[in-house]
Design a protein around this motif. Structure first.
Motif, PDB file in Angstrom:
ATOM      1  N   ARG A 135       0.865  -1.182   0.000  1.00 15.65           N
ATOM      2  CA  ARG A 135       0.000   0.000   0.000  1.00 15.65           C
ATOM      3  C   ARG A 135       0.898   1.228   0.000  1.00 15.65           C
ATOM      4  O   ARG A 135       1.762   1.370   0.868  1.00 15.65           O
ATOM      5  CB  ARG A 135      -0.906  -0.003   1.214  1.00 15.65           C
ATOM      6  N   GLU A 136       0.686   2.090  -0.982  1.00 14.97           N
ATOM      7  CA  GLU A 136       1.433   3.343  -1.088  1.00 14.97           C
ATOM      8  C   GLU A 136       0.414   4.465  -1.117  1.00 14.97           C
ATOM      9  O   GLU A 136      -0.146   4.772  -2.162  1.00 14.97           O
ATOM     10  CB  GLU A 136       2.285   3.349  -2.348  1.00 14.97           C
ATOM     11  N   GLY A 137       0.148   5.044   0.042  1.00 20.55           N
ATOM     12  CA  GLY A 137      -0.888   6.069   0.128  1.00 20.55           C
ATOM     13  C   GLY A 137      -2.252   5.443  -0.105  1.00 20.55           C
ATOM     14  O   GLY A 137      -2.657   4.543   0.614  1.00 20.55           O
ATOM     15  N   SER A 138      -2.932   5.916  -1.145  1.00 23.83           N
ATOM     16  CA  SER A 138      -4.253   5.364  -1.447  1.00 23.83           C
ATOM     17  C   SER A 138      -4.206   4.297  -2.531  1.00 23.83           C
ATOM     18  O   SER A 138      -5.225   3.712  -2.876  1.00 23.83           O
ATOM     19  CB  SER A 138      -5.204   6.486  -1.877  1.00 23.83           C
ATOM     20  N   SER A 139      -3.016   4.040  -3.077  1.00 28.05           N
ATOM     21  CA  SER A 139      -2.922   3.035  -4.147  1.00 28.05           C
ATOM     22  C   SER A 139      -2.316   1.727  -3.637  1.00 28.05           C
ATOM     23  O   SER A 139      -1.546   1.707  -2.682  1.00 28.05           O
ATOM     24  CB  SER A 139      -2.111   3.573  -5.324  1.00 28.05           C
ATOM     25  N   ILE A 140      -2.677   0.647  -4.308  1.00 27.45           N
ATOM     26  CA  ILE A 140      -2.204  -0.697  -3.983  1.00 27.45           C
ATOM     27  C   ILE A 140      -1.381  -1.200  -5.161  1.00 27.45           C
ATOM     28  O   ILE A 140      -1.770  -1.030  -6.320  1.00 27.45           O
ATOM     29  CB  ILE A 140      -3.387  -1.660  -3.740  1.00 27.45           C
ATOM     30  N   SER A 141      -0.263  -1.818  -4.882  1.00 30.19           N
ATOM     31  CA  SER A 141       0.535  -2.427  -5.944  1.00 30.19           C
ATOM     32  C   SER A 141       0.902  -3.854  -5.547  1.00 30.19           C
ATOM     33  O   SER A 141       0.899  -4.205  -4.376  1.00 30.19           O
ATOM     34  CB  SER A 141       1.786  -1.601  -6.237  1.00 30.19           C
ATOM     35  N   VAL A 142       1.208  -4.650  -6.564  1.00 31.00           N
ATOM     36  CA  VAL A 142       1.527  -6.059  -6.361  1.00 31.00           C
ATOM     37  C   VAL A 142       2.886  -6.357  -6.966  1.00 31.00           C
ATOM     38  O   VAL A 142       3.200  -5.917  -8.067  1.00 31.00           O
ATOM     39  CB  VAL A 142       0.456  -6.968  -7.015  1.00 31.00           C
ATOM     40  N   LEU A 143       3.670  -7.118  -6.228  1.00 30.48           N
ATOM     41  CA  LEU A 143       4.950  -7.601  -6.723  1.00 30.48           C
ATOM     42  C   LEU A 143       4.830  -9.104  -6.889  1.00 30.48           C
ATOM     43  O   LEU A 143       4.429  -9.809  -5.957  1.00 30.48           O
ATOM     44  CB  LEU A 143       6.073  -7.259  -5.742  1.00 30.48           C
ATOM     45  N   ASN A 144       5.148  -9.602  -8.076  1.00 32.34           N
ATOM     46  CA  ASN A 144       5.112 -11.025  -8.376  1.00 32.34           C
ATOM     47  C   ASN A 144       6.458 -11.613  -7.983  1.00 32.34           C
ATOM     48  O   ASN A 144       7.468 -11.331  -8.608  1.00 32.34           O
ATOM     49  CB  ASN A 144       4.845 -11.209  -9.876  1.00 32.34           C
ATOM     50  N   VAL A 145       6.491 -12.409  -6.933  1.00 32.32           N
ATOM     51  CA  VAL A 145       7.733 -13.008  -6.442  1.00 32.32           C
ATOM     52  C   VAL A 145       8.283 -14.017  -7.445  1.00 32.32           C
ATOM     53  O   VAL A 145       9.470 -14.142  -7.640  1.00 32.32           O
ATOM     54  CB  VAL A 145       7.501 -13.674  -5.066  1.00 32.32           C
ATOM     55  N   ASP A 146       7.392 -14.724  -8.131  1.00 30.86           N
ATOM     56  CA  ASP A 146       7.765 -15.758  -9.095  1.00 30.86           C
ATOM     57  C   ASP A 146       7.163 -15.370 -10.443  1.00 30.86           C
ATOM     58  O   ASP A 146       5.955 -15.289 -10.587  1.00 30.86           O
ATOM     59  CB  ASP A 146       7.219 -17.114  -8.627  1.00 30.86           C
ATOM     60  N   ASP A 147       7.999 -15.128 -11.435  1.00 31.16           N
ATOM     61  CA  ASP A 147       7.522 -14.652 -12.742  1.00 31.16           C
ATOM     62  C   ASP A 147       6.607 -15.643 -13.458  1.00 31.16           C
ATOM     63  O   ASP A 147       5.975 -15.294 -14.443  1.00 31.16           O
ATOM     64  CB  ASP A 147       8.702 -14.317 -13.656  1.00 31.16           C
ATOM     65  N   THR A 148       6.534 -16.883 -12.988  1.00 30.38           N
ATOM     66  CA  THR A 148       5.703 -17.883 -13.661  1.00 30.38           C
ATOM     67  C   THR A 148       4.272 -17.909 -13.141  1.00 30.38           C
ATOM     68  O   THR A 148       3.469 -18.699 -13.604  1.00 30.38           O
ATOM     69  CB  THR A 148       6.311 -19.292 -13.499  1.00 30.38           C
ATOM     70  N   LEU A 149       3.944 -17.056 -12.180  1.00 23.28           N
ATOM     71  CA  LEU A 149       2.601 -17.070 -11.606  1.00 23.28           C
ATOM     72  C   LEU A 149       1.581 -16.551 -12.600  1.00 23.28           C
ATOM     73  O   LEU A 149       1.874 -15.682 -13.413  1.00 23.28           O
ATOM     74  CB  LEU A 149       2.552 -16.205 -10.341  1.00 23.28           C
ATOM     75  N   PRO A 150       0.347 -17.067 -12.519  1.00 23.98           N
ATOM     76  CA  PRO A 150      -0.701 -16.578 -13.407  1.00 23.98           C
ATOM     77  C   PRO A 150      -1.069 -15.148 -13.067  1.00 23.98           C
ATOM     78  O   PRO A 150      -0.788 -14.667 -11.967  1.00 23.98           O
ATOM     79  CB  PRO A 150      -1.869 -17.526 -13.132  1.00 23.98           C
ATOM     80  N   GLY A 151      -1.714 -14.471 -13.998  1.00 28.03           N
ATOM     81  CA  GLY A 151      -2.082 -13.084 -13.814  1.00 28.03           C
ATOM     82  C   GLY A 151      -3.429 -12.892 -13.163  1.00 28.03           C
ATOM     83  O   GLY A 151      -3.990 -11.803 -13.223  1.00 28.03           O
ATOM     84  N   SER A 152      -3.976 -13.932 -12.556  1.00 30.35           N
ATOM     85  CA  SER A 152      -5.256 -13.777 -11.861  1.00 30.35           C
ATOM     86  C   SER A 152      -5.358 -14.784 -10.725  1.00 30.35           C
ATOM     87  O   SER A 152      -4.684 -15.807 -10.717  1.00 30.35           O
ATOM     88  CB  SER A 152      -6.426 -13.948 -12.824  1.00 30.35           C
ATOM     89  N   VAL A 153      -6.226 -14.436  -9.774  1.00 29.50           N
ATOM     90  CA  VAL A 153      -6.489 -15.291  -8.617  1.00 29.50           C
ATOM     91  C   VAL A 153      -8.002 -15.424  -8.507  1.00 29.50           C
ATOM     92  O   VAL A 153      -8.720 -14.433  -8.594  1.00 29.50           O
ATOM     93  CB  VAL A 153      -5.915 -14.665  -7.323  1.00 29.50           C
ATOM     94  N   ILE A 154      -8.492 -16.646  -8.364  1.00 32.11           N
ATOM     95  CA  ILE A 154      -9.927 -16.884  -8.229  1.00 32.11           C
ATOM     96  C   ILE A 154     -10.328 -16.677  -6.773  1.00 32.11           C
ATOM     97  O   ILE A 154      -9.752 -17.283  -5.869  1.00 32.11           O
ATOM     98  CB  ILE A 154     -10.305 -18.311  -8.692  1.00 32.11           C
ATOM     99  N   LEU A 155     -11.340 -15.822  -6.564  1.00 27.46           N
ATOM    100  CA  LEU A 155     -11.821 -15.510  -5.218  1.00 27.46           C
ATOM    101  C   LEU A 155     -13.240 -16.026  -5.041  1.00 27.46           C
ATOM    102  O   LEU A 155     -14.128 -15.651  -5.811  1.00 27.46           O
ATOM    103  CB  LEU A 155     -11.823 -13.991  -4.985  1.00 27.46           C
ATOM    104  N   PRO A 156     -13.490 -16.860  -4.045  1.00 26.76           N
ATOM    105  CA  PRO A 156     -14.859 -17.327  -3.790  1.00 26.76           C
ATOM    106  C   PRO A 156     -15.648 -16.281  -3.019  1.00 26.76           C
ATOM    107  O   PRO A 156     -15.080 -15.496  -2.257  1.00 26.76           O
ATOM    108  CB  PRO A 156     -14.651 -18.588  -2.955  1.00 26.76           C
ATOM    109  N   CYS A 157     -16.951 -16.280  -3.208  1.00 27.96           N
ATOM    110  CA  CYS A 157     -17.824 -15.424  -2.411  1.00 27.96           C
ATOM    111  C   CYS A 157     -17.961 -16.049  -1.025  1.00 27.96           C
ATOM    112  O   CYS A 157     -17.910 -17.273  -0.889  1.00 27.96           O
ATOM    113  CB  CYS A 157     -19.198 -15.307  -3.072  1.00 27.96           C
ATOM    114  N   GLY A 158     -18.164 -15.226  -0.016  1.00 25.23           N
ATOM    115  CA  GLY A 158     -18.313 -15.722   1.346  1.00 25.23           C
ATOM    116  C   GLY A 158     -19.618 -16.450   1.583  1.00 25.23           C
ATOM    117  O   GLY A 158     -19.731 -17.211   2.541  1.00 25.23           O
ATOM    118  N   SER A 159     -20.628 -16.253   0.725  1.00 23.12           N
ATOM    119  CA  SER A 159     -21.937 -16.859   0.956  1.00 23.12           C
ATOM    120  C   SER A 159     -22.442 -17.741  -0.172  1.00 23.12           C
ATOM    121  O   SER A 159     -22.991 -18.802   0.071  1.00 23.12           O
ATOM    122  CB  SER A 159     -22.993 -15.775   1.189  1.00 23.12           C
ATOM    123  N   CYS A 160     -22.284 -17.297  -1.409  1.00 16.01           N
ATOM    124  CA  CYS A 160     -22.870 -18.052  -2.528  1.00 16.01           C
ATOM    125  C   CYS A 160     -21.777 -18.805  -3.290  1.00 16.01           C
ATOM    126  O   CYS A 160     -20.616 -18.796  -2.911  1.00 16.01           O
ATOM    127  CB  CYS A 160     -23.663 -17.133  -3.451  1.00 16.01           C
TER     128      CYS A 160
END
Length: 173
Positions: A135-160
């Motif tokens: 977190r840098e002020g109001s913005s969020i950034s991501v660092l990929n530790v491993d360059d082979t990681l996919p460019g997305s993460v699947i997030l489940p809903c908490g209820s459905c």
């Protein structure tokens, strides 16, 4: 209902060697062979179930016992699994779409689902997946530790049962 895989029929792991598959097939085929079942005093419904199981074992061996057909089967299974995941994704979201809350130990990323609950992930979970969240002020950034990681993460809903795909853009925030 999901169909039983050939690996499950033979009770072996998907990365099993040819020898492991062959040994499992031989054991199952010997115990389920129709000639052996005729000698046993079982009910006809039990015999039918065993015969059906024997045919499944035979089919699994035909596919997994041949290296080229096994390769085709494995590729088909991978495609099918990816199609199932893609079909369950309600929408794609970016870091900019997420609500960020700092609970002291980690940054919590939230996105409201159409059911009213939230898709969520925190910075500790992302770190386990190989991403560092900053977190840098109001913005969020991501660092990929491993360059082979996919460019997305699947997030489940908490209820459905819906899922969202958090698209991680490594070029910017």
């Amino acid at each position: 209902m999901l169909q039983e895989t050939h690996y499950e029929v033979l009770n072996v792991k998907e990365d099993a060697s040819y020898e492991e598959i062959r040994a499992s097939y031989r054991g199952a085929a010997l115990s389920l062979h129709p000639d052996k079942l005729l000698k046993m005093s079982e009910t006809s419904s039990d015999n039918q179930t065993a015969q059906d199981r024997f045919l499944k074992v035979q089919k699994a061996w035909e596919v997994l016992g041949d290296s080229s057909s096994r390769l085709c089967y494995d590729n088909e299974m991978r495609r099918s699994r990816l199609d199932i995941l893609a079909a369950d994704v309600a929408e794609d979201v970016s870091l900019e779409d997420m609500i960020v809350e700092d609970d002291g130990d980690a940054l919590q990323l939230l996105y409201q689902c159409r059911c009213g609950d939230y898709f969520s992930v925190n910075s500790l979970e992302l770190r386990k997946m190989g991403y560092s969240l900053f977190r840098e002020g109001s913005s969020i950034s991501v660092l990929n530790v491993d360059d082979t990681l996919p460019g997305s993460v699947i997030l489940p809903c908490g209820s459905c049962s819906l899922r969202a795909s958090l698209v991680i853009n490594m070029d910017g925030n």
